[in-house]
Design a protein around this motif. Structure first.
Motif, PDB file in Angstrom:
ATOM      1  N   PRO A 281      -5.151  -3.253  -2.570  1.00 39.47           N
ATOM      2  CA  PRO A 281      -4.521  -3.386  -3.893  1.00 39.47           C
ATOM      3  C   PRO A 281      -4.203  -4.830  -4.260  1.00 39.47           C
ATOM      4  CG  PRO A 281      -3.587  -1.526  -2.710  1.00 39.47           C
ATOM      5  CD  PRO A 281      -4.461  -2.247  -1.730  1.00 39.47           C
ATOM      6  N   ALA A 282      -3.781  -5.635  -3.290  1.00 37.25           N
ATOM      7  CA  ALA A 282      -3.473  -7.038  -3.583  1.00 37.25           C
ATOM      8  C   ALA A 282      -4.730  -7.799  -3.998  1.00 37.25           C
ATOM      9  CB  ALA A 282      -2.834  -7.698  -2.364  1.00 37.25           C
ATOM     10  N   VAL A 283      -5.863  -7.507  -3.353  1.00 38.72           N
ATOM     11  CA  VAL A 283      -7.126  -8.144  -3.720  1.00 38.72           C
ATOM     12  C   VAL A 283      -7.516  -7.753  -5.147  1.00 38.72           C
ATOM     13  CG1 VAL A 283      -9.607  -8.217  -3.228  1.00 38.72           C
ATOM     14  CG2 VAL A 283      -7.947  -8.321  -1.351  1.00 38.72           C
ATOM     15  N   THR A 284      -7.327  -6.484  -5.478  1.00 39.91           N
ATOM     16  CA  THR A 284      -7.629  -6.026  -6.841  1.00 39.91           C
ATOM     17  C   THR A 284      -6.770  -6.762  -7.858  1.00 39.91           C
ATOM     18  OG1 THR A 284      -8.221  -3.824  -6.023  1.00 39.91           O
ATOM     19  CG2 THR A 284      -7.670  -4.013  -8.361  1.00 39.91           C
ATOM     20  N   LEU A 285      -5.483  -6.903  -7.565  1.00 40.92           N
ATOM     21  CA  LEU A 285      -4.574  -7.597  -8.488  1.00 40.92           C
ATOM     22  C   LEU A 285      -4.968  -9.064  -8.658  1.00 40.92           C
ATOM     23  CD1 LEU A 285      -1.189  -6.047  -7.294  1.00 40.92           C
ATOM     24  CD2 LEU A 285      -2.404  -5.549  -9.425  1.00 40.92           C
ATOM     25  N   GLN A 286      -5.385  -9.708  -7.572  1.00 44.93           N
ATOM     26  CA  GLN A 286      -5.820 -11.106  -7.670  1.00 44.93           C
ATOM     27  C   GLN A 286      -7.076 -11.215  -8.539  1.00 44.93           C
ATOM     28  OE1 GLN A 286      -6.329 -12.526  -3.624  1.00 44.93           O
ATOM     29  NE2 GLN A 286      -4.311 -11.746  -3.033  1.00 44.93           N
ATOM     30  N   THR A 287      -7.987 -10.259  -8.379  1.00 46.30           N
ATOM     31  CA  THR A 287      -9.217 -10.262  -9.179  1.00 46.30           C
ATOM     32  C   THR A 287      -8.905 -10.074 -10.659  1.00 46.30           C
ATOM     33  OG1 THR A 287     -10.408  -9.288  -7.301  1.00 46.30           O
ATOM     34  CG2 THR A 287     -11.473  -9.173  -9.472  1.00 46.30           C
ATOM     35  N   THR A 299     -10.193  -6.626 -18.619  1.00 49.03           N
ATOM     36  CA  THR A 299     -10.193  -6.031 -17.285  1.00 49.03           C
ATOM     37  C   THR A 299      -9.824  -4.550 -17.351  1.00 49.03           C
ATOM     38  OG1 THR A 299      -7.903  -6.759 -16.974  1.00 49.03           O
ATOM     39  CG2 THR A 299      -9.653  -8.165 -16.073  1.00 49.03           C
ATOM     40  N   VAL A 300     -10.236  -3.826 -16.309  1.00 50.48           N
ATOM     41  CA  VAL A 300      -9.952  -2.399 -16.215  1.00 50.48           C
ATOM     42  C   VAL A 300      -9.780  -2.035 -14.743  1.00 50.48           C
ATOM     43  CG1 VAL A 300     -12.400  -1.752 -16.084  1.00 50.48           C
ATOM     44  CG2 VAL A 300     -10.734  -0.084 -16.902  1.00 50.48           C
ATOM     45  N   THR A 301      -9.013  -0.992 -14.490  1.00 50.01           N
ATOM     46  CA  THR A 301      -8.925  -0.461 -13.136  1.00 50.01           C
ATOM     47  C   THR A 301      -8.613   1.019 -13.194  1.00 50.01           C
ATOM     48  OG1 THR A 301      -7.949  -0.774 -10.933  1.00 50.01           O
ATOM     49  CG2 THR A 301      -6.441  -0.872 -12.795  1.00 50.01           C
ATOM     50  N   GLY A 302      -9.129   1.756 -12.222  1.00 50.03           N
ATOM     51  CA  GLY A 302      -8.712   3.140 -12.056  1.00 50.03           C
ATOM     52  C   GLY A 302      -7.394   3.163 -11.310  1.00 50.03           C
ATOM     53  N   LEU A 303      -6.631   4.208 -11.499  1.00 58.13           N
ATOM     54  CA  LEU A 303      -5.320   4.270 -10.846  1.00 58.13           C
ATOM     55  C   LEU A 303      -5.281   5.228  -9.667  1.00 58.13           C
ATOM     56  CD1 LEU A 303      -2.831   4.243 -13.864  1.00 58.13           C
ATOM     57  CD2 LEU A 303      -3.600   2.327 -12.461  1.00 58.13           C
ATOM     58  N   SER A 304      -6.035   6.320  -9.736  1.00 55.58           N
ATOM     59  CA  SER A 304      -5.865   7.374  -8.730  1.00 55.58           C
ATOM     60  C   SER A 304      -6.312   6.953  -7.336  1.00 55.58           C
ATOM     61  CB  SER A 304      -6.610   8.637  -9.165  1.00 55.58           C
ATOM     62  OG  SER A 304      -7.977   8.359  -9.393  1.00 55.58           O
ATOM     63  N   ASN A 305      -7.267   6.031  -7.227  1.00 61.91           N
ATOM     64  CA  ASN A 305      -7.753   5.613  -5.903  1.00 61.91           C
ATOM     65  C   ASN A 305      -6.657   4.993  -5.056  1.00 61.91           C
ATOM     66  OD1 ASN A 305     -10.297   6.489  -6.408  1.00 61.91           O
ATOM     67  ND2 ASN A 305     -11.252   4.466  -6.557  1.00 61.91           N
ATOM     68  N   VAL A 306      -5.788   4.221  -5.675  1.00 59.81           N
ATOM     69  CA  VAL A 306      -4.833   3.431  -4.893  1.00 59.81           C
ATOM     70  C   VAL A 306      -3.905   4.311  -4.064  1.00 59.81           C
ATOM     71  CG1 VAL A 306      -2.983   3.288  -6.624  1.00 59.81           C
ATOM     72  CG2 VAL A 306      -3.356   1.387  -5.036  1.00 59.81           C
ATOM     73  N   SER A 307      -3.624   5.521  -4.541  1.00 56.98           N
ATOM     74  CA  SER A 307      -2.659   6.382  -3.847  1.00 56.98           C
ATOM     75  C   SER A 307      -3.315   7.448  -2.988  1.00 56.98           C
ATOM     76  CB  SER A 307      -1.758   7.063  -4.878  1.00 56.98           C
ATOM     77  OG  SER A 307      -2.518   7.898  -5.730  1.00 56.98           O
ATOM     78  N   PHE A 308      -4.653   7.438  -2.918  1.00 57.29           N
ATOM     79  CA  PHE A 308      -5.348   8.494  -2.183  1.00 57.29           C
ATOM     80  C   PHE A 308      -4.879   8.557  -0.731  1.00 57.29           C
ATOM     81  CE2 PHE A 308      -8.899  10.198   0.308  1.00 57.29           C
ATOM     82  CZ  PHE A 308      -9.120  11.390  -0.362  1.00 57.29           C
ATOM     83  N   GLY A 309      -4.569   9.778  -0.287  1.00 58.63           N
ATOM     84  CA  GLY A 309      -4.127   9.978   1.088  1.00 58.63           C
ATOM     85  C   GLY A 309      -2.663   9.688   1.337  1.00 58.63           C
ATOM     86  N   MET A 310      -1.921   9.411   0.267  1.00 55.79           N
ATOM     87  CA  MET A 310      -0.507   9.083   0.412  1.00 55.79           C
ATOM     88  C   MET A 310       0.370  10.119  -0.284  1.00 55.79           C
ATOM     89  SD  MET A 310      -0.265   6.269   2.174  1.00 55.79           S
ATOM     90  CE  MET A 310       1.355   5.594   1.773  1.00 55.79           C
ATOM     91  N   PRO A 311       1.635  10.254   0.165  1.00 52.31           N
ATOM     92  CA  PRO A 311       2.580  11.098  -0.578  1.00 52.31           C
ATOM     93  C   PRO A 311       3.063  10.373  -1.830  1.00 52.31           C
ATOM     94  CG  PRO A 311       3.688  10.054   1.268  1.00 52.31           C
ATOM     95  CD  PRO A 311       2.226   9.699   1.390  1.00 52.31           C
ATOM     96  N   ALA A 318       1.932   4.618 -10.693  1.00 51.93           N
ATOM     97  CA  ALA A 318       2.717   3.957 -11.733  1.00 51.93           C
ATOM     98  C   ALA A 318       3.124   2.552 -11.304  1.00 51.93           C
ATOM     99  CB  ALA A 318       3.945   4.793 -12.076  1.00 51.93           C
ATOM    100  N   ALA A 319       3.514   2.402 -10.033  1.00 53.43           N
ATOM    101  CA  ALA A 319       3.926   1.086  -9.541  1.00 53.43           C
ATOM    102  C   ALA A 319       2.751   0.105  -9.550  1.00 53.43           C
ATOM    103  CB  ALA A 319       4.500   1.210  -8.130  1.00 53.43           C
ATOM    104  N   PHE A 320       1.575   0.597  -9.156  1.00 54.62           N
ATOM    105  CA  PHE A 320       0.393  -0.270  -9.180  1.00 54.62           C
ATOM    106  C   PHE A 320       0.050  -0.670 -10.614  1.00 54.62           C
ATOM    107  CE2 PHE A 320      -4.253  -0.828  -9.401  1.00 54.62           C
ATOM    108  CZ  PHE A 320      -4.369  -1.915  -8.547  1.00 54.62           C
ATOM    109  N   LEU A 321       0.175   0.272 -11.542  1.00 57.38           N
ATOM    110  CA  LEU A 321      -0.082  -0.036 -12.942  1.00 57.38           C
ATOM    111  C   LEU A 321       0.836  -1.146 -13.436  1.00 57.38           C
ATOM    112  CD1 LEU A 321      -1.401   0.475 -15.704  1.00 57.38           C
ATOM    113  CD2 LEU A 321       0.290   2.289 -16.071  1.00 57.38           C
ATOM    114  N   ALA A 322       2.120  -1.059 -13.083  1.00 60.08           N
ATOM    115  CA  ALA A 322       3.076  -2.079 -13.521  1.00 60.08           C
ATOM    116  C   ALA A 322       2.658  -3.459 -13.019  1.00 60.08           C
ATOM    117  CB  ALA A 322       4.478  -1.734 -13.020  1.00 60.08           C
ATOM    118  N   GLN A 323       2.212  -3.532 -11.770  1.00 60.25           N
ATOM    119  CA  GLN A 323       1.796  -4.823 -11.225  1.00 60.25           C
ATOM    120  C   GLN A 323       0.509  -5.315 -11.901  1.00 60.25           C
ATOM    121  OE1 GLN A 323       2.198  -5.749  -7.097  1.00 60.25           O
ATOM    122  NE2 GLN A 323       3.418  -3.915  -6.675  1.00 60.25           N
TER     123      GLN A 323
END
Length: 545
Positions: A281-287, A299-311, A318-323
């Motif tokens: 996620p940090a690499v994506t944010l830098q890009t 720029t564009v990004t999908g959101l659902s991938n970042v949380s895959f496999g997590m509770p 939402a937190a990733f979107l804010a960043q």
């Protein structure tokens, strides 16, 4: 003024072919009174405004064209722009995106992701049967939830992807105002869909692989589409922001060779699952930040991938979107019904001082001032009296019938009527209290240029389908005809869309219609009038015929 407004946005030549003034009816004939000299003077102004090709339409003669050619003898057309603002459009709405760069102020927008058959059995079944009504419903729901664009994907086994994507485009182009994102890995499929799409689409997507670049960039340039670019050039996803940025620059440089500029691209930051790639996620944010603020690219990004496999996935998304918004993100691909994402997008835009964010935030979370007076009063389920607000949701089964008329949901109207009847609404009440107010609201939307001919026809056909189903349930008194109308398009004229619309509308309003078709001789009309003894005779003609 229209040419002048289009010129800064047009990377193609503009053509203007005006009439010789406004037509007038003189002694039963259509007359154009603008002479050749005045015509040439007026059209010279269109060239000055930015037209590259000019000519004459109704009322012009060889003398008009000769005078125009003489007036423009020493005139050269203006230069065509090579860099236009980033913009997308449907046939009804344009979405002009703000400038990227250090001082990003434009709204963060959601690309609705739901029209994708992967993992959706109901949608898969519908698409196999060439039934696009479920996709249309998904489009409307996403629009109401706040999406700005709609991703449309038809990739699944057992269907012709090209035929299905084109079918979806044809259906959605009429039923939704939102611009489309055409999502396919097949270039032939994308080319076919772009060919029929009545607007400027966003293509998802192109990578830096030479074969795909060489094949897709010319297609996008030919049809004037924008492109989502993936910073990938092999089978592996680059692990560092520097490597992704290098690939982005390679794609942008390749685009220049095909007449595309940075404004024609949207860069995908490629978000990976944090569970398996904690640094991803940090690499994506830098890009995203470098592309937005340094390269000045959307720029564009999908959101659902970042949380895959997590509770607590909604919270992480939402937190990733804010960043990402704080780094300059333009678009997020997400389900707009996700309340956590919606709230975080609005809050992040507000705190980032993005354009109009304060009003959007207060409209969503402030005091509700929209309330409904009654089902069909000042604010109602079939659109407010101010039609600019457009149709809104409907709660009861009967109101859903009216909303189906508004939406032109011909395939669903009978099933909805059955539900309303089972819920206790009488056939007469459905017609008088729901369907007729709904078609009247469609007329208001059309008058205010919020609806156009395709929607008007679709709603009228839906109304007719519903009325035909209900007709046997209405007694003779309630279903009595209001009168008889003969309609015909006059001899020499084959244009009948206006007549057909009138026929649908008056038939829905209780009139018996004798439709004689098009190119009908006066003698036939007179004979029909004597035979049918109508209350009204309606004749249709294109003005110049």
């Amino acid at each position: 003024k229209t040419i002048q407004a289009m010129k800064p946005l047009a990377k193609v030549p503009l053509i203007a072919k005006p009439n010789a003034g406004m037509p007038r009816l003189v002694d039963g004939k259509t007359v154009f009174r603008m002479d050749a000299a005045e015509f040439a003077e007026k059209v010279t102004g269109l060239v000055a405004a930015g037209a590259s090709f000019v000519g004459g339409c109704c009322g012009t003669t060889p003398l008009h064209i000769k005078a125009l050619a003489k007036a423009l003898r020493n005139t050269k057309p203006g230069k065509i722009v090579t860099h236009a603002p980033a913009a997308l459009s449907s046939s009804h709405r344009a979405l002009v995106l703000g400038e990227a760069g250090a001082g990003i102020t434009d709204e963060t927008r959601i690309i609705g992701e739901r029209i994708n058959p992967t993992g959706k059995k109901a949608l898969q079944t519908a698409l196999r049967e060439k039934d696009y009504s479920l996709a249309v419903r998904m489009a409307r729901e996403q629009a109401l939830a706040g999406a700005s664009l709609l991703d449309v994907n038809a990739g699944m086994s057992g269907i012709d992807e090209k035929e299905t994507l084109c079918g979806l485009v044809n259906a959605l182009a009429i039923k939704t105002e939102l611009p489309l994102v055409l999502d396919s890995s097949n270039i032939e499929t994308l080319a076919s869909a772009l060919r029929i799409y009545p607007g400027r689409a966003l293509v998802n997507s192109v990578s830096a692989e030479p074969v795909r670049l060489d094949a897709l960039l010319p297609v996008a340039a030919f049809y004037g589409a924008m492109l989502i670019a993936l910073p990938i050039e092999g089978r592996e996803i680059p692990e560092t922001a520097d490597e992704r940025i290098r690939i982005v620059k390679k794609i942008l440089d390749a685009g220049l060779k095909h007449g595309l500029c940075n404004e024609d691209f949207v860069i995908d930051g490629l978000v990976m699952a944090a569970a398996s790639s904690p640094a991803g996620p940090a690499v994506t944010l830098q890009t995203i930040e470098h592309c937005s603020r340094v390269l000045g690219v959307k720029t564009v990004t999908g959101l659902s991938n970042v949380s895959f496999g997590m509770p607590s996935r909604p919270m992480l998304n939402a937190a990733f979107l804010a960043q990402a918004v704080s780094r300059g993100l333009t678009f997020a691909i997400a389900n707009p019904d996700d309340e956590a994402v919606t709230q975080m997008r609005l809050a992040s835009d507000f705190l980032g001082n993005r354009k109009g964010a304060s009003a959007r935030f207060l409209s969503r979370f402030g005091m509700d001032v929209t309330g409904a007076k009654n089902a069909y009063g000042a604010k109602n389920a079939y659109g407010a009296k101010n039609a600019a607000e457009g149709p809104i949701g409907a709660s009861s089964a009967a109101e859903r019938v009216g909303k189906a008329v508004i939406d032109g949901s011909k395939a669903e109207i009978v099933a909805l009527i059955k539900q309303a009847l089972e819920a206790g609404t009488s056939p007469l009440a459905l017609v008088g209290d729901h369907m007729i107010p709904a078609i009247n609201s469609v007329g208001n939307l059309f008058a205010e240029k919020k609806y156009f001919l395709p929607q008007l026809l679709s709603s009228a056909e839906t109304m007719e389908t519903g009325f035909v189903f209900l007709k046997p349930m209405l007694d003779e008194k309630t279903s009595a005809r209001r009168g008889k109308i003969i309609l015909a398009t006059v001899e020499g004229d084959i244009h009948d869309i206006g007549k057909n619309i009138v026929a649908l509308l008056v038939r829905n309003d209780g009139f018996e219609v004798v439709d004689m078709g098009k190119d009908v001789a006066a003698e036939r009309i007179i004979a029909a009038a004597r035979k049918e003894n109508p209350d009204i005779i309606g004749l249709s003609a294109l003005m110049t015929t």
